[in-house]
Motif scaffolding. Structure first.
Motif, PDB file in Angstrom:
ATOM      1  N   TRP A  19       0.835  -1.191   0.000  1.00  0.00           N
ATOM      2  CA  TRP A  19       0.000   0.000   0.000  1.00  0.00           C
ATOM      3  C   TRP A  19       0.880   1.256   0.000  1.00  0.00           C
ATOM      4  CZ3 TRP A  19      -0.707   4.307   2.942  1.00  0.00           C
ATOM      5  CH2 TRP A  19      -1.869   5.038   2.714  1.00  0.00           C
ATOM      6  N   GLN A 151      -8.584   8.558  -7.870  1.00  0.00           N
ATOM      7  CA  GLN A 151      -8.338   9.341  -6.669  1.00  0.00           C
ATOM      8  C   GLN A 151      -8.598  10.820  -6.915  1.00  0.00           C
ATOM      9  OE1 GLN A 151      -5.060   8.327  -3.876  1.00  0.00           O
ATOM     10  NE2 GLN A 151      -4.252  10.315  -4.539  1.00  0.00           N
ATOM     11  N   ARG A 156     -10.972   9.466  -3.476  1.00  0.00           N
ATOM     12  CA  ARG A 156     -10.508   8.316  -2.697  1.00  0.00           C
ATOM     13  C   ARG A 156     -10.542   7.077  -3.583  1.00  0.00           C
ATOM     14  NH1 ARG A 156     -15.075   5.230  -1.180  1.00  0.00           N
ATOM     15  NH2 ARG A 156     -16.998   6.362  -1.584  1.00  0.00           N
ATOM     16  N   GLU A 158     -10.125   3.832  -1.489  1.00  0.00           N
ATOM     17  CA  GLU A 158     -10.609   2.933  -0.452  1.00  0.00           C
ATOM     18  C   GLU A 158     -12.132   3.024  -0.339  1.00  0.00           C
ATOM     19  OE1 GLU A 158      -9.662   1.727   4.171  1.00  0.00           O
ATOM     20  OE2 GLU A 158      -8.963   3.653   3.401  1.00  0.00           O
ATOM     21  N   GLY A 159     -12.764   1.871  -0.353  1.00  0.00           N
ATOM     22  CA  GLY A 159     -14.209   1.800  -0.209  1.00  0.00           C
ATOM     23  C   GLY A 159     -14.990   1.923  -1.507  1.00  0.00           C
ATOM     24  N   LEU A 160     -14.331   2.281  -2.600  1.00  0.00           N
ATOM     25  CA  LEU A 160     -15.037   2.352  -3.883  1.00  0.00           C
ATOM     26  C   LEU A 160     -15.450   0.958  -4.330  1.00  0.00           C
ATOM     27  CD1 LEU A 160     -12.865   4.829  -6.009  1.00  0.00           C
ATOM     28  CD2 LEU A 160     -15.048   5.296  -4.863  1.00  0.00           C
ATOM     29  N   HIS A 161     -16.517   0.883  -5.103  1.00  0.00           N
ATOM     30  CA  HIS A 161     -16.924  -0.361  -5.758  1.00  0.00           C
ATOM     31  C   HIS A 161     -16.706  -0.120  -7.244  1.00  0.00           C
ATOM     32  CE1 HIS A 161     -19.951  -3.881  -6.080  1.00  0.00           C
ATOM     33  NE2 HIS A 161     -18.966  -3.981  -6.935  1.00  0.00           N
ATOM     34  N   GLY A 185      -7.868  -0.964  -1.194  1.00  0.00           N
ATOM     35  CA  GLY A 185      -9.095  -1.016  -0.407  1.00  0.00           C
ATOM     36  C   GLY A 185     -10.387  -0.875  -1.162  1.00  0.00           C
ATOM     37  N   ALA A 186     -10.352  -1.011  -2.475  1.00  0.00           N
ATOM     38  CA  ALA A 186     -11.582  -0.965  -3.271  1.00  0.00           C
ATOM     39  C   ALA A 186     -12.185  -2.365  -3.374  1.00  0.00           C
ATOM     40  CB  ALA A 186     -11.295  -0.419  -4.669  1.00  0.00           C
ATOM     41  N   HIS A 187     -13.449  -2.407  -3.680  1.00  0.00           N
ATOM     42  CA  HIS A 187     -14.145  -3.673  -3.971  1.00  0.00           C
ATOM     43  C   HIS A 187     -14.247  -3.733  -5.491  1.00  0.00           C
ATOM     44  CE1 HIS A 187     -16.923  -7.002  -3.630  1.00  0.00           C
ATOM     45  NE2 HIS A 187     -17.720  -6.373  -4.492  1.00  0.00           N
TER      46      HIS A 187
END
Length: 191
Positions: A19, A151, A156, A158-161, A185-187
């Motif tokens: 990361w 980004q 961001r 992290e947390g994106l789908h 941290g994305a899905h």
């Protein structure tokens, strides 16, 4: 192919990066963007260095992007025309890389139709190898650009789908994007 980049001086794949390393690349991209937006659009960070683009596959955007970036950082830039070189007569990748080093290349940006070619080049080159796409395997620089764009546009990662749609099995970009997005941290959903 090793599962991680050959060393810190090469960018061969996003697999194996952490990361923190990906975040450092994104910060470097932001700094490069500021350089390009400055009045001169240039710095001398790579003054005295020679960057060579070695593309065994046709490319316009990727090759020109690398050449423009290297020039903006103050490097001398060479571009190997594969069809008009000894490669066209059967010279191996290893011999080509050794010749480029003997002629003063400090970094080589490689795009090749065979997966693993950048790793082979990295084993015989004491400068830096950057993978600009190898077979169906990886395209780490495109993945970094995709991360940077997400980004910047979405604030961001992290947390994106994120849905990746298309022929994912045969896409080196999709493969690199998946690895980088998951690490950040994305899905990810494949369609």
């Amino acid at each position: 192919m090793p599962s991680t980049p050959a060393s810190g001086r090469h960018l061969l794949d996003v697999a194996g990066l952490g990361w923190a390393e990906l975040s450092n690349y994104l910060r470097a991209a932001d700094a490069a963007r500021r350089i390009l937006a400055s009045p001169s659009g240039r710095v001398d960070a790579l003054q005295g260095s020679t960057v060579t683009t070695l593309f065994y596959e046709a490319s316009t955007r990727t090759r020109i992007s690398f050449e423009s970036a290297a020039k903006a950082l103050g490097a001398n830039v060479n571009s190997v025309a594969v069809a008009g070189s000894s490669i066209g007569k059967g010279e191996s990748l290893v011999d080509t890389v050794k010749t480029l080093r003997a002629l003063g290349s400090h970094a080589i940006v490689v795009r090749h139709e065979r997966a693993g070619a950048p790793w082979l080049a990295a084993r015989v080159f004491d400068g830096s190898i950057v993978n600009a796409g190898d077979g169906w395997h990886a395209h780490p620089t495109q993945a970094l650009l995709d991360l940077y764009t997400m980004q910047e546009e979405l604030g961001r990662i992290e947390g994106l789908h994120v849905a990746i749609v298309g022929d994912v099995l045969h896409s080196r970009v999709a493969r690199s994007d998946i690895q980088a997005l998951l690490l950040m941290g994305a899905h990810v959903t494949l369609v």
